[in-house]
Design an enzyme around this catalytic site. Sequence first.
Site, PDB file in Angstrom:
ATOM      1  N   GLU A 256      -6.547   4.824   7.806  1.00  0.00           N
ATOM      2  CA  GLU A 256      -6.555   6.101   7.498  1.00  0.00           C
ATOM      3  C   GLU A 256      -7.552   6.779   6.779  1.00  0.00           C
ATOM      4  O   GLU A 256      -7.891   7.751   7.173  1.00  0.00           O
ATOM      5  CB  GLU A 256      -5.194   6.245   6.762  1.00  0.00           C
ATOM      6  CG  GLU A 256      -3.985   6.228   7.482  1.00  0.00           C
ATOM      7  CD  GLU A 256      -2.979   5.403   6.687  1.00  0.00           C
ATOM      8  OE1 GLU A 256      -2.771   5.458   5.483  1.00  0.00           O
ATOM      9  OE2 GLU A 256      -2.036   4.825   7.329  1.00  0.00           O
TER      10      GLU A 256
ATOM     11  N   GLU B  35      -4.862  -4.828  10.787  1.00  0.00           N
ATOM     12  CA  GLU B  35      -4.068  -3.803  10.945  1.00  0.00           C
ATOM     13  C   GLU B  35      -4.357  -3.128  12.061  1.00  0.00           C
ATOM     14  O   GLU B  35      -5.099  -2.146  12.148  1.00  0.00           O
ATOM     15  CB  GLU B  35      -4.206  -2.638   9.632  1.00  0.00           C
ATOM     16  CG  GLU B  35      -3.884  -3.186   8.356  1.00  0.00           C
ATOM     17  CD  GLU B  35      -3.119  -2.407   7.382  1.00  0.00           C
ATOM     18  OE1 GLU B  35      -2.410  -2.804   6.628  1.00  0.00           O
ATOM     19  OE2 GLU B  35      -3.816  -0.999   7.166  1.00  0.00           O
TER      20      GLU B  35
ATOM     21  N   ASN C  54       1.008  -1.212   0.071  1.00  0.00           N
ATOM     22  CA  ASN C  54      -0.037   0.051  -0.139  1.00  0.00           C
ATOM     23  C   ASN C  54       0.944   1.087   0.084  1.00  0.00           C
ATOM     24  O   ASN C  54       1.561   1.545   0.988  1.00  0.00           O
ATOM     25  CB  ASN C  54      -0.893  -0.162   1.202  1.00  0.00           C
ATOM     26  CG  ASN C  54      -1.778   1.289   1.177  1.00  0.00           C
ATOM     27  OD1 ASN C  54      -1.781   1.959   0.412  1.00  0.00           O
ATOM     28  ND2 ASN C  54      -2.409   1.489   2.633  1.00  0.00           N
TER      29      ASN C  54
ATOM     30  N   SER D 119       3.764  -2.066  10.140  1.00  0.00           N
ATOM     31  CA  SER D 119       5.152  -2.088  10.406  1.00  0.00           C
ATOM     32  C   SER D 119       5.757  -3.307  10.393  1.00  0.00           C
ATOM     33  O   SER D 119       6.696  -3.962  10.859  1.00  0.00           O
ATOM     34  CB  SER D 119       5.315  -1.687  11.983  1.00  0.00           C
ATOM     35  OG  SER D 119       5.097  -0.357  12.088  1.00  0.00           O
TER      36      SER D 119
ATOM     37  N   LYS E 133       0.156   4.380  -0.309  1.00  0.00           N
ATOM     38  CA  LYS E 133      -0.326   5.461   0.342  1.00  0.00           C
ATOM     39  C   LYS E 133      -0.039   6.551  -0.494  1.00  0.00           C
ATOM     40  O   LYS E 133      -0.093   6.605  -1.772  1.00  0.00           O
ATOM     41  CB  LYS E 133       0.160   5.736   1.897  1.00  0.00           C
ATOM     42  CG  LYS E 133      -0.091   4.300   2.578  1.00  0.00           C
ATOM     43  CD  LYS E 133       0.298   4.465   4.140  1.00  0.00           C
ATOM     44  CE  LYS E 133      -0.422   3.160   4.839  1.00  0.00           C
ATOM     45  NZ  LYS E 133      -0.055   3.248   6.301  1.00  0.00           N
TER      46      LYS E 133
ATOM     47  N   HIS F 141      -9.351   1.177   4.894  1.00  0.00           N
ATOM     48  CA  HIS F 141      -7.933   1.389   5.619  1.00  0.00           C
ATOM     49  C   HIS F 141      -8.266   2.311   7.043  1.00  0.00           C
ATOM     50  O   HIS F 141      -9.005   3.300   6.926  1.00  0.00           O
ATOM     51  CB  HIS F 141      -6.993   1.885   4.677  1.00  0.00           C
ATOM     52  CG  HIS F 141      -5.684   1.964   5.399  1.00  0.00           C
ATOM     53  ND1 HIS F 141      -5.215   2.832   6.204  1.00  0.00           N
ATOM     54  CD2 HIS F 141      -4.475   1.022   5.182  1.00  0.00           C
ATOM     55  CE1 HIS F 141      -4.002   2.669   6.516  1.00  0.00           C
ATOM     56  NE2 HIS F 141      -3.731   1.239   5.675  1.00  0.00           N
TER      57      HIS F 141
ATOM     58  N   GLY G 249       2.777   2.487  10.829  1.00  0.00           N
ATOM     59  CA  GLY G 249       3.525   3.514  10.598  1.00  0.00           C
ATOM     60  C   GLY G 249       4.138   3.821  11.799  1.00  0.00           C
ATOM     61  O   GLY G 249       5.120   4.873  11.979  1.00  0.00           O
TER      62      GLY G 249
END
Length: 250
Positions: free
Chosen positions: A97, A167, A9, A212, A11, A95, A173
């Site tokens: 985010e 996730e 991904n 991560s 991003k 996701h 991240g």
Amino acid sequence: MRQSLVAGNWKLNGSLSSISELVSGIREQLSSVKNAELAVCPPYIYLSHVQTLLDGSGISLGAQDCSDQENGAYTGEVAAAMVKEFACKYVIIGHSERRHIYGDTNEKVATKFAHVVKNRLTPILCVGETLQEREDGHTEVVISKQINAVLDLFGIEAFKNAVIAYEPVWAIGTGKVASPTQAQEVHEEIRLTLDAQNKDIAANMRILYGGSMKPENAKELLQQPDIDGGLIGGAALKAEDFIGIALAAN
Ligand code: 13P
């Protein structure tokens, strides 16, 4: 037998030149990856460029999201049918985010999921809890709500060709990674939720871990019985690391 999937991904990263470099780096090392399926999910605007770069490589293409609308006056949106025209196989949906920064609710994610399935694309449905939710002991409840939002509206059959990505938001991240045991517990729980509705779909479901994941920690995670691959953020931006993770999935 579930084939491992390692999906990058990307991003909001990349440019025409850096993406060309990244894909050529991945292609150079590709012959060492024997068993895992690889996919990359660039920003929409680069789908066509990456489609050309991937030609003949066997690497799948995916989009990072799609609209919950089919067409019409929705400025800035991209529909699942449009993504389909650029040879995408996968679409990441829900996701964290999108959920936390752009307000995608469980209901909206479920609608997007339906558009993806209707267009014969494979959704990668992301689920996961925040640190607070984990500390409050709500991990299981949060994740079953995220999955049930789709199940309640569209039924277990909608999951037939889907992929789920666990996730944990606190691991994305941050460099903090769920331990193999923590991740396996949640993956097993997800499979059991599906198993209660349809044993075959549950047994065939690929459940990816994301948060991560790096070449250094991938092997241990991927050895867990219910972890069938990874959804990779930062490490997918370096050909060597992405391939390193794919090798751990071999
Ligand atoms: P990182 O691998 O950078 O933690 O990101 C994970 C992720 O969000 C993949 O979708």
